[in-house]
Design an enzyme around this catalytic site. Sequence first.
Site, PDB file in Angstrom:
ATOM      1  N   PRO A 186      -2.132 -45.357  10.955  1.00  0.00           N
ATOM      2  CA  PRO A 186      -0.862 -44.688  11.095  1.00  0.00           C
ATOM      3  C   PRO A 186      -0.797 -43.738  12.272  1.00  0.00           C
ATOM      4  O   PRO A 186      -1.641 -42.886  12.461  1.00  0.00           O
ATOM      5  CB  PRO A 186      -0.744 -43.899   9.792  1.00  0.00           C
ATOM      6  CG  PRO A 186      -2.132 -43.805   9.280  1.00  0.00           C
ATOM      7  CD  PRO A 186      -3.033 -44.551  10.178  1.00  0.00           C
ATOM      8  N   GLU A 187       0.270 -43.876  13.002  1.00  0.00           N
ATOM      9  CA  GLU A 187       0.689 -42.830  13.911  1.00  0.00           C
ATOM     10  C   GLU A 187       1.889 -42.179  13.239  1.00  0.00           C
ATOM     11  O   GLU A 187       2.212 -42.484  12.099  1.00  0.00           O
ATOM     12  CB  GLU A 187       1.045 -43.420  15.277  1.00  0.00           C
ATOM     13  CG  GLU A 187      -0.184 -44.042  15.930  1.00  0.00           C
ATOM     14  CD  GLU A 187       0.027 -44.402  17.383  1.00  0.00           C
ATOM     15  OE1 GLU A 187       0.786 -43.693  18.062  1.00  0.00           O
ATOM     16  OE2 GLU A 187      -0.558 -45.383  17.820  1.00  0.00           O
TER      17      GLU A 187
END
Length: 275
Positions: free
Chosen positions: A2-3
Amino acid sequence: MPELPEVVTVCKMLKPEIVNKTIIDFQIFYGKLLQRPSISEFKKKVINQKILNISNFAKYIVIELANDVLISHLRMEGKWIVEDLESFAYPERHLEAQFILNNNKALRYYDTRKFGTLELLSKNEYKNIPPLSKLGPDPTKVNVNAVNFHKIVTKSKRPIKTVLLDQSVLSGLGNIYVNEVLFEAKINPNTPANEISLENCGNILKESSRILKKSIEQGGTSIHSFESAAGVTGNYQNYLKVHGKSGNNCVYCGSKIQKEFVGGRGTYFCPKCQK
DNA sequence: CAGCGTGTTGAGGA
DNA sequence: TTCCTCAACACGCT
Protein backbone atom coordinates in the site's frame (compact mmCIF):
# COMPACT_ATOMS: atom_id res chain seq x y z
CA MET A 1 1.30 -3.26 -1.18
CA PRO A 2 0.00 0.00 0.00
CA GLU A 3 0.85 3.53 -0.77
CA LEU A 4 -1.42 6.33 0.34
CA PRO A 5 -4.35 5.71 -2.06
CA GLU A 6 -4.46 2.05 -1.07
CA VAL A 7 -4.52 2.99 2.62
CA VAL A 8 -7.38 5.43 1.99
CA THR A 9 -9.27 2.66 0.18
CA VAL A 10 -8.74 0.23 3.04
CA CYS A 11 -10.15 2.78 5.50
CA LYS A 12 -13.21 3.38 3.32
CA MET A 13 -13.88 -0.35 2.99
CA LEU A 14 -13.52 -1.03 6.70
CA LYS A 15 -15.46 1.95 7.97
CA PRO A 16 -19.03 0.63 7.63
CA GLU A 17 -17.93 -2.75 8.98
CA ILE A 18 -16.27 -1.66 12.20
CA VAL A 19 -17.60 1.73 13.29
CA ASN A 20 -19.94 1.41 16.26
CA LYS A 21 -18.82 -2.19 16.87
CA THR A 22 -17.30 -3.14 20.20
CA ILE A 23 -14.10 -5.13 20.61
CA ILE A 24 -14.83 -8.12 22.82
CA ASP A 25 -11.53 -9.96 22.48
CA PHE A 26 -8.06 -9.64 20.97
CA GLN A 27 -5.59 -12.31 19.91
CA ILE A 28 -2.09 -11.94 18.53
CA PHE A 29 -0.11 -14.64 16.73
CA TYR A 30 2.98 -12.66 15.69
CA GLY A 31 4.27 -10.67 18.63
CA LYS A 32 6.50 -8.28 16.69
CA LEU A 33 3.42 -6.71 15.06
CA LEU A 34 2.61 -4.88 18.29
CA GLN A 35 5.01 -2.00 18.99
CA ARG A 36 3.48 -0.85 22.27
CA PRO A 37 2.22 -1.32 24.91
CA SER A 38 2.86 -4.89 26.08
CA ILE A 39 0.46 -7.55 24.83
CA SER A 40 -1.18 -7.93 28.23
CA GLU A 41 -1.68 -4.19 28.70
CA PHE A 42 -2.87 -3.79 25.12
CA LYS A 43 -5.46 -6.52 25.61
CA LYS A 44 -6.66 -5.11 28.88
CA LYS A 45 -7.10 -1.64 27.42
CA VAL A 46 -8.66 -2.61 24.11
CA ILE A 47 -11.29 -5.10 25.22
CA ASN A 48 -14.74 -3.57 25.67
CA GLN A 49 -13.85 -0.41 23.77
CA LYS A 50 -16.18 0.77 21.06
CA ILE A 51 -14.77 1.70 17.65
CA LEU A 52 -15.70 5.29 16.83
CA ASN A 53 -13.94 6.00 13.55
CA ILE A 54 -11.27 4.95 11.05
CA SER A 55 -9.26 7.24 8.82
CA ASN A 56 -5.81 7.58 7.32
CA PHE A 57 -3.04 9.86 8.51
CA ALA A 58 -0.67 9.77 5.53
CA LYS A 59 0.05 6.05 5.07
CA TYR A 60 -0.95 5.22 8.64
CA ILE A 61 -4.36 3.84 9.56
CA VAL A 62 -5.87 5.51 12.62
CA ILE A 63 -8.67 3.65 14.38
CA GLU A 64 -10.29 5.83 17.01
CA LEU A 65 -11.62 3.91 19.99
CA ALA A 66 -13.66 5.29 22.84
CA ASN A 67 -10.60 5.94 25.01
CA ASP A 68 -7.50 5.35 22.88
CA VAL A 69 -6.27 5.26 19.30
CA LEU A 70 -4.95 2.31 17.31
CA ILE A 71 -2.24 3.20 14.81
CA SER A 72 -1.32 0.69 12.12
CA HIS A 73 1.11 0.79 9.22
CA LEU A 74 0.75 -1.84 6.51
CA ARG A 75 4.32 -1.42 5.22
CA MET A 76 4.69 -3.68 2.18
CA GLU A 77 1.97 -6.30 2.42
CA GLY A 78 -0.24 -5.76 5.44
CA LYS A 79 -3.98 -6.25 5.12
CA TRP A 80 -6.86 -5.49 7.48
CA ILE A 81 -10.04 -7.40 6.68
CA VAL A 82 -13.33 -8.04 8.44
CA GLU A 83 -14.38 -11.66 8.15
CA ASP A 84 -16.77 -14.14 9.65
CA LEU A 85 -15.04 -15.84 12.54
CA GLU A 86 -14.81 -19.20 10.83
CA SER A 87 -13.58 -18.02 7.40
CA PHE A 88 -10.07 -17.04 6.32
CA ALA A 89 -9.40 -14.95 3.23
CA TYR A 90 -5.66 -15.62 3.26
CA PRO A 91 -3.55 -18.55 4.41
CA GLU A 92 -4.02 -18.74 8.14
CA ARG A 93 -0.27 -18.86 8.65
CA HIS A 94 -0.12 -15.19 7.64
CA LEU A 95 -2.78 -14.16 10.17
CA GLU A 96 -0.98 -12.04 12.75
CA ALA A 97 -3.74 -10.71 14.97
CA GLN A 98 -7.49 -10.35 15.27
CA PHE A 99 -9.98 -8.20 17.12
CA ILE A 100 -13.16 -10.12 17.83
CA LEU A 101 -16.16 -7.83 17.37
CA ASN A 102 -19.57 -8.02 19.01
CA ASN A 103 -21.29 -9.17 15.81
CA ASN A 104 -19.63 -12.58 15.41
CA LYS A 105 -17.01 -11.12 13.06
CA ALA A 106 -13.31 -10.46 13.36
CA LEU A 107 -11.16 -7.55 12.26
CA ARG A 108 -8.09 -9.45 11.08
CA TYR A 109 -4.55 -8.48 10.20
CA TYR A 110 -2.67 -10.56 7.62
CA ASP A 111 0.90 -9.82 6.53
CA THR A 112 2.94 -12.10 4.30
CA ARG A 113 6.19 -10.29 4.91
CA LYS A 114 5.56 -9.33 8.52
CA PHE A 115 6.77 -5.72 8.20
CA GLY A 116 3.55 -4.05 9.35
CA THR A 117 3.01 -2.42 12.73
CA LEU A 118 0.28 -1.86 15.29
CA GLU A 119 0.31 0.27 18.42
CA LEU A 120 -2.08 1.78 20.91
CA LEU A 121 -1.60 5.43 21.85
CA SER A 122 -3.51 7.94 23.91
CA LYS A 123 -5.91 10.25 22.12
CA ASN A 124 -4.36 13.45 23.32
CA GLU A 125 -0.78 12.71 22.33
CA TYR A 126 -0.76 10.43 19.28
CA LYS A 127 -0.34 13.28 16.83
CA ASN A 128 2.50 14.79 18.84
CA ILE A 129 4.74 11.76 19.18
CA PRO A 130 6.41 9.50 16.62
CA PRO A 131 5.56 8.08 14.20
CA LEU A 132 2.88 10.61 13.21
CA SER A 133 4.71 13.66 14.55
CA LYS A 134 7.57 13.16 12.10
CA LEU A 135 5.45 13.27 8.96
CA GLY A 136 5.54 16.10 6.44
CA PRO A 137 2.40 17.54 4.86
CA ASP A 138 0.00 15.24 2.99
CA PRO A 139 -0.64 16.76 -0.47
CA THR A 140 -4.07 15.11 -0.69
CA LYS A 141 -5.25 16.95 2.41
CA VAL A 142 -3.25 20.18 2.58
CA ASN A 143 -2.43 22.78 -0.02
CA VAL A 144 1.35 22.70 0.47
CA ASN A 145 3.10 26.04 0.11
CA ALA A 146 5.58 25.78 -2.78
CA VAL A 147 8.03 28.32 -1.37
CA ASN A 148 8.32 26.47 1.95
CA PHE A 149 8.53 23.13 0.17
CA HIS A 150 11.28 24.46 -2.09
CA LYS A 151 13.26 25.63 0.94
CA ILE A 152 13.12 22.17 2.49
CA VAL A 153 13.77 20.21 -0.68
CA THR A 154 16.82 22.23 -1.67
CA LYS A 155 18.55 21.55 1.64
CA SER A 156 19.54 18.13 0.36
CA LYS A 157 21.90 16.99 -2.35
CA ARG A 158 20.30 13.58 -2.54
CA PRO A 159 18.43 12.63 -5.74
CA ILE A 160 15.03 14.35 -5.87
CA LYS A 161 13.34 10.96 -6.02
CA THR A 162 14.91 9.88 -2.75
CA VAL A 163 13.91 13.13 -1.07
CA LEU A 164 10.29 12.76 -2.21
CA LEU A 165 10.18 9.28 -0.69
CA ASP A 166 11.25 10.76 2.65
CA GLN A 167 7.93 10.97 4.51
CA SER A 168 9.21 13.77 6.75
CA VAL A 169 9.47 16.02 3.68
CA LEU A 170 6.13 15.11 2.08
CA SER A 171 3.90 12.28 3.22
CA GLY A 172 2.02 9.97 0.92
CA LEU A 173 4.27 9.32 -2.06
CA GLY A 174 5.63 5.80 -2.40
CA ASN A 175 7.75 4.26 -5.09
CA ILE A 176 4.97 3.77 -7.64
CA TYR A 177 3.56 7.27 -7.42
CA VAL A 178 6.88 9.07 -7.14
CA ASN A 179 7.84 7.51 -10.48
CA GLU A 180 4.58 8.76 -11.96
CA VAL A 181 4.89 12.24 -10.41
CA LEU A 182 8.43 12.83 -11.69
CA PHE A 183 7.40 11.61 -15.14
CA GLU A 184 4.49 14.05 -15.35
CA ALA A 185 6.60 16.87 -13.94
CA LYS A 186 9.32 15.99 -16.48
CA ILE A 187 12.10 15.83 -13.89
CA ASN A 188 14.92 13.29 -13.95
CA PRO A 189 14.76 11.20 -10.75
CA ASN A 190 18.51 11.54 -10.24
CA THR A 191 18.52 15.35 -10.23
CA PRO A 192 20.15 16.57 -7.00
CA ALA A 193 17.33 18.02 -4.90
CA ASN A 194 19.23 21.28 -4.34
CA GLU A 195 19.07 21.94 -8.10
CA ILE A 196 15.26 21.73 -8.30
CA SER A 197 13.71 25.09 -9.19
CA LEU A 198 10.82 26.70 -7.35
CA GLU A 199 8.70 26.20 -10.45
CA ASN A 200 9.47 22.48 -10.51
CA CYS A 201 8.68 22.19 -6.82
CA GLY A 202 5.31 23.67 -7.64
CA ASN A 203 4.88 21.12 -10.44
CA ILE A 204 5.82 18.26 -8.10
CA LEU A 205 3.19 19.39 -5.60
CA LYS A 206 0.55 19.83 -8.27
CA GLU A 207 1.20 16.39 -9.78
CA SER A 208 1.44 14.67 -6.39
CA SER A 209 -1.94 15.99 -5.40
CA ARG A 210 -3.54 15.27 -8.76
CA ILE A 211 -2.15 11.73 -9.18
CA LEU A 212 -2.78 10.62 -5.59
CA LYS A 213 -6.33 11.95 -5.68
CA LYS A 214 -7.05 10.30 -9.01
CA SER A 215 -5.73 7.01 -7.68
CA ILE A 216 -7.90 7.38 -4.57
CA GLU A 217 -10.91 7.79 -6.89
CA GLN A 218 -9.87 4.58 -8.63
CA GLY A 219 -9.51 2.68 -5.37
CA GLY A 220 -5.71 2.55 -5.52
CA THR A 221 -3.33 0.47 -7.58
CA SER A 222 -3.60 -3.31 -7.68
CA ILE A 223 -0.20 -4.73 -8.38
CA HIS A 224 1.69 -7.29 -6.37
CA SER A 225 -0.40 -8.13 -3.35
CA PHE A 226 -2.69 -5.16 -2.93
CA GLU A 227 -6.28 -5.91 -2.13
CA SER A 228 -8.12 -3.42 0.01
CA ALA A 229 -10.42 -6.17 1.22
CA ALA A 230 -10.96 -9.73 0.12
CA GLY A 231 -11.83 -9.72 -3.56
CA VAL A 232 -11.80 -5.93 -3.87
CA THR A 233 -9.11 -4.36 -6.01
CA GLY A 234 -8.23 -0.91 -7.28
CA ASN A 235 -7.98 0.24 -10.89
CA TYR A 236 -5.18 2.80 -10.97
CA GLN A 237 -2.76 0.26 -12.48
CA ASN A 238 -4.60 0.99 -15.73
CA TYR A 239 -3.47 4.62 -15.56
CA LEU A 240 0.22 4.07 -14.76
CA LYS A 241 2.43 5.62 -17.43
CA VAL A 242 5.97 4.64 -16.40
CA HIS A 243 6.00 2.47 -13.26
CA GLY A 244 6.78 -1.08 -14.33
CA LYS A 245 6.77 -0.03 -18.00
CA SER A 246 10.42 -0.47 -18.99
CA GLY A 247 10.68 -1.02 -22.73
CA ASN A 248 7.27 0.53 -23.43
CA ASN A 249 7.02 3.68 -25.52
CA CYS A 250 6.71 6.97 -23.67
CA VAL A 251 3.14 8.26 -24.11
CA TYR A 252 4.46 11.75 -24.87
CA CYS A 253 7.51 11.25 -27.12
CA GLY A 254 7.64 7.56 -28.01
CA SER A 255 11.08 6.93 -26.50
CA LYS A 256 11.63 3.68 -24.63
CA ILE A 257 10.94 3.88 -20.90
CA GLN A 258 14.06 2.96 -18.96
CA LYS A 259 14.60 1.38 -15.58
CA GLU A 260 17.47 2.00 -13.22
CA PHE A 261 18.00 2.03 -9.48
CA VAL A 262 17.93 5.26 -7.49
CA GLY A 263 18.51 4.99 -3.77
CA GLY A 264 18.12 1.25 -4.11
CA ARG A 265 14.57 1.49 -5.50
CA GLY A 266 13.41 0.53 -8.98
CA THR A 267 13.02 3.75 -10.96
CA TYR A 268 11.22 4.13 -14.27
CA PHE A 269 11.53 7.22 -16.45
CA CYS A 270 11.61 8.56 -19.98
CA PRO A 271 15.22 9.52 -20.83
CA LYS A 272 14.05 12.14 -23.34
CA CYS A 273 11.23 13.84 -21.40
CA GLN A 274 13.06 13.67 -18.05
CA LYS A 275 16.50 15.07 -18.82
C1' DC B 1 19.39 -20.44 -7.34
C1' DA B 2 19.57 -15.37 -7.54
C1' DG B 3 17.24 -11.20 -7.76
C1' DC B 4 13.42 -8.28 -6.92
C1' DG B 5 9.64 -5.71 -4.26
C1' DT B 6 4.40 -1.42 -2.48
C1' DG B 7 8.03 0.87 3.23
C1' DT B 8 10.70 2.38 7.01
C1' DT B 9 14.41 2.42 10.42
C1' DG B 10 18.77 2.02 12.60
C1' DA B 11 23.69 1.38 12.32
C1' DG B 12 27.71 2.97 10.73
C1' DG B 13 30.51 5.89 7.76
C1' DA B 14 31.82 10.40 5.65
C1' DT C 1 26.97 17.19 14.55
C1' DT C 2 24.65 16.47 10.34
C1' DC C 3 23.95 14.12 6.25
C1' DC C 4 23.78 10.06 3.71
C1' DT C 5 23.97 5.11 2.23
C1' DC C 6 22.74 0.67 2.85
C1' DA C 7 21.58 -3.49 5.26
C1' DA C 8 17.89 -5.43 7.59
C1' DC C 9 13.19 -6.88 8.41
C1' DA C 10 10.57 -11.86 5.91
C1' DC C 11 8.64 -14.18 2.27
C1' DG C 12 6.70 -15.22 -2.29
C1' DC C 13 7.27 -14.78 -7.07
C1' DT C 14 9.87 -14.71 -11.53
